[in-house]
Motif scaffolding. Sequence first.
Motif, PDB file in Angstrom:
ATOM      1  N   ASN A  98      16.853   4.885 -19.731  1.00  0.00           N
ATOM      2  CA  ASN A  98      18.056   4.207 -20.192  1.00  0.00           C
ATOM      3  C   ASN A  98      18.050   2.778 -19.639  1.00  0.00           C
ATOM      4  OD1 ASN A  98      18.937   4.329 -17.497  1.00  0.00           O
ATOM      5  ND2 ASN A  98      20.079   6.244 -17.858  1.00  0.00           N
ATOM      6  N   THR A  99      19.072   2.028 -19.960  1.00  0.00           N
ATOM      7  CA  THR A  99      19.083   0.609 -19.584  1.00  0.00           C
ATOM      8  C   THR A  99      19.058   0.426 -18.070  1.00  0.00           C
ATOM      9  OG1 THR A  99      20.365   0.126 -21.578  1.00  0.00           O
ATOM     10  CG2 THR A  99      20.313  -1.570 -19.897  1.00  0.00           C
TER      11      THR A  99
ATOM     12  N   THR B  46      15.627  -7.403 -24.107  1.00  0.00           N
ATOM     13  CA  THR B  46      14.310  -6.856 -24.453  1.00  0.00           C
ATOM     14  C   THR B  46      14.443  -5.560 -25.241  1.00  0.00           C
ATOM     15  OG1 THR B  46      13.323  -7.840 -22.474  1.00  0.00           O
ATOM     16  CG2 THR B  46      12.140  -6.012 -23.503  1.00  0.00           C
ATOM     17  N   LEU B  47      15.322  -4.675 -24.803  1.00  0.00           N
ATOM     18  CA  LEU B  47      15.524  -3.410 -25.506  1.00  0.00           C
ATOM     19  C   LEU B  47      16.090  -3.641 -26.900  1.00  0.00           C
ATOM     20  CD1 LEU B  47      16.950  -1.232 -22.588  1.00  0.00           C
ATOM     21  CD2 LEU B  47      14.638  -1.191 -23.535  1.00  0.00           C
ATOM     22  N   LYS B  48      17.018  -4.588 -27.022  1.00  0.00           N
ATOM     23  CA  LYS B  48      17.580  -4.886 -28.341  1.00  0.00           C
ATOM     24  C   LYS B  48      16.505  -5.471 -29.263  1.00  0.00           C
ATOM     25  CE  LYS B  48      21.328  -7.338 -30.682  1.00  0.00           C
ATOM     26  NZ  LYS B  48      20.439  -7.823 -31.758  1.00  0.00           N
ATOM     27  N   HIS B  49      15.688  -6.358 -28.713  1.00  0.00           N
ATOM     28  CA  HIS B  49      14.603  -6.941 -29.507  1.00  0.00           C
ATOM     29  C   HIS B  49      13.628  -5.858 -29.958  1.00  0.00           C
ATOM     30  CE1 HIS B  49      10.575  -8.831 -29.957  1.00  0.00           C
ATOM     31  NE2 HIS B  49      11.262  -9.774 -30.576  1.00  0.00           N
ATOM     32  N   GLY B  50      13.345  -4.906 -29.068  1.00  0.00           N
ATOM     33  CA  GLY B  50      12.456  -3.811 -29.439  1.00  0.00           C
ATOM     34  C   GLY B  50      13.028  -2.948 -30.547  1.00  0.00           C
TER      35      GLY B  50
ATOM     36  N   TYR C 119      15.741   5.063 -24.383  1.00  0.00           N
ATOM     37  CA  TYR C 119      14.815   4.375 -25.264  1.00  0.00           C
ATOM     38  C   TYR C 119      13.398   4.924 -25.049  1.00  0.00           C
ATOM     39  CZ  TYR C 119      18.591   0.934 -25.654  1.00  0.00           C
ATOM     40  OH  TYR C 119      19.794   0.315 -25.875  1.00  0.00           O
ATOM     41  N   PHE C 120      12.646   5.009 -26.143  1.00  0.00           N
ATOM     42  CA  PHE C 120      11.242   5.382 -26.029  1.00  0.00           C
ATOM     43  C   PHE C 120      10.449   4.634 -27.095  1.00  0.00           C
ATOM     44  CE2 PHE C 120      13.062   8.342 -29.031  1.00  0.00           C
ATOM     45  CZ  PHE C 120      12.070   8.557 -29.984  1.00  0.00           C
TER      46      PHE C 120
ATOM     47  N   HIS D  45       9.031  -8.777 -21.713  1.00  0.00           N
ATOM     48  CA  HIS D  45       8.986  -7.687 -22.677  1.00  0.00           C
ATOM     49  C   HIS D  45       7.939  -6.656 -22.272  1.00  0.00           C
ATOM     50  CE1 HIS D  45      10.963 -10.796 -25.165  1.00  0.00           C
ATOM     51  NE2 HIS D  45      11.497  -9.777 -25.835  1.00  0.00           N
ATOM     52  N   LEU D  46       6.769  -7.125 -21.882  1.00  0.00           N
ATOM     53  CA  LEU D  46       5.668  -6.213 -21.579  1.00  0.00           C
ATOM     54  C   LEU D  46       5.956  -5.379 -20.339  1.00  0.00           C
ATOM     55  CD1 LEU D  46       2.584  -8.500 -22.374  1.00  0.00           C
ATOM     56  CD2 LEU D  46       3.728  -6.833 -23.841  1.00  0.00           C
ATOM     57  N   PHE D  47       6.635  -5.938 -19.349  1.00  0.00           N
ATOM     58  CA  PHE D  47       7.017  -5.167 -18.167  1.00  0.00           C
ATOM     59  C   PHE D  47       7.918  -3.994 -18.553  1.00  0.00           C
ATOM     60  CE2 PHE D  47       5.898  -8.821 -15.309  1.00  0.00           C
ATOM     61  CZ  PHE D  47       5.099  -8.093 -14.433  1.00  0.00           C
ATOM     62  N   VAL D  48       8.880  -4.261 -19.428  1.00  0.00           N
ATOM     63  CA  VAL D  48       9.809  -3.209 -19.852  1.00  0.00           C
ATOM     64  C   VAL D  48       9.084  -2.158 -20.683  1.00  0.00           C
ATOM     65  CG1 VAL D  48      11.891  -2.715 -21.194  1.00  0.00           C
ATOM     66  CG2 VAL D  48      11.794  -4.762 -19.756  1.00  0.00           C
TER      67      VAL D  48
END
Length: 623
Positions: free
Chosen positions: A565-566, A583-587, A601-602, A551-554
């Motif tokens: 973008n993905t 990870t993006l969905k969790h965020g 995403y931002f 998660h932190l890398f992303v």
Amino acid sequence: YLSQTLYQSATNLAMQLLLLIIFCLFLKRIPGWIYALQQRMVRHHLNKKTSRIAISLLRFFQPNAQWLSAVLLYYYLHYQLKTSDNDWLLVYNVVAIAAFYLLVKTLALGAISNTNSRAHLFVLKSKQLDIKQQCHRFALYTTFASVFYIILQIILKGGIICTAYLIILILTIWLLGYRTINAFQSEFATHLSKRVSEQFISRFEKLQKPLIKPLVNPAIFIGLQLLDIIRAAHIQLLRLERYQTLTAKFLKIRLEQSQSNTPEPEQEEQDDIHYENWFLNSNVLETRPNLLAQSPWLGDINQNAGDWLEGKQDENDLALIGENGIGKSTLLKQWLKQWDKSKTVYIKTPEKTLRANELLKLICDSLDFKDCEDIAGFVSQQEALEKTIIVIDEAHHLFLSDVGGFEAYKKLQDLISAKLKNIFWVVAINQQSWIYLNDVFSQTYQFSSFITMQRWTQQGIRDLILRRHKASRRQLHFDELLLASTSHSETATRAAESRCFSLIWDQSSGIPAVALAIWINSARNPATGLIEMGIPERPGSDALNSLSDDHLFVYAALVVHDSLNTQQAHAVAHLSEAIVRRTLKHGLDQGFLIRKSDDRYFINPLWQIQLCQLLRRKNFLHE
């Protein structure tokens, strides 16, 4: 028998005097006791509904505690005189006089404090003492004059003399009130201007003659206080669903009557915009004066551009660096409005312009250059160009931290390094992108000079938020907990406002985009005409502590690149596409991220400070 009577009288007098001393000490201490109780309840019972109601009651009781206590003791003594043989006449009369004096003083102090609050003036301690002294004198003179009238009424038992004195008494109190109001004439005038129409103000100014003013001003002052009481009651009643329904029906009837009698007016565009858009959509306020108009950063840009234009320096490039949401784009647009010494070209970099030919075509199209396929062609065509300043905004979209991802950014560096005599470059870039690029390239290779935008002051954050709130045409009311956190010597609304913006500034670290997000997150009932501000606070950090390294890398990649973008996040983070998608969905689910309409995403500004602190602490980001 005589000695026994004298002894009883002396004992009774001593008891009454002792009771009066205890009573005076109690009146002096009770506001402080109530304030201490408020603070304890605020600290330990923030989320309990009963505590919130209790705090509201204490906030009402705090300024009225002294005279209410005197009235309660008065009625108790009145009951004792009727039901027992105790002779408490001295205490009874003194308490009655004290209750009247404290009531008049509290009303006068509340009215003048309300005037200062409605005029949006912060009251210094020296000014507070002046207000208290003026109110003390008014209450003291009024009390003595009223007591004398009562004594005269008892002695003469009515008559012409009592009636004449009553008239004189009323006029005296009226003139004393005028004298007290006149000591705060500027505050009174400001308060009046915020409550009435310009037509009423013009009539009011005509009445400001030496003989008419003492008669008119107290009446208008009293009317203003009554109007504020009605407005305050309306705001409190709006919390009740039944009252909201009744108000809506009444408004609907008025609108129907108005539409039947007059042509339908054109609805202003801003009335249809949702409350959040006044804060999160900068285009809403483009026509309004900008808070950065007097910024020192504008002077720095002017100096660099002016020195180049006048031939005082050979360097023709300037980098504007600042954290995400600090106001770089807004500052540049403001500068472009003010600058009139040369031609300017503004280029907003499309997200992730990664190819060198894409960047070159973007710049050439902005300058109307033809057949501009390489730097040589660009250099030759700029020879015929007049002195021009090219502003490239959001330059952090010119790179991707992957193999082959720096092509466009290198092309920009090559153009700047060419030292073109007719072009001055102003490039805005995110601070975290700048730090990353410094690690990839040397700082001297990038730009010859740069300006780093500092975080905003508390006053700047306050002005920004209040300007946008005022544009929304909604009323503002602070939560009881914010009002209760003020000391009894402060003006409640002003102190609550100061406390609110102090918290917002501290939690946002002076970044305006984060401050706006915190304000929106703390505002309740945004869909109605009344905005109630709760205690500003960022979301709890517990959800961040469980994040994995993936998660932190992303998230670190998103911070460095502003938005991805993905596919780009997958390329930058060097993780499998499945992990990046999860990870993006969790965020998104947790509120850490926001997804744009183009599936980019931002970082959510509400989480920006906490997330960046976590990434730096774990060495995913560098200072």
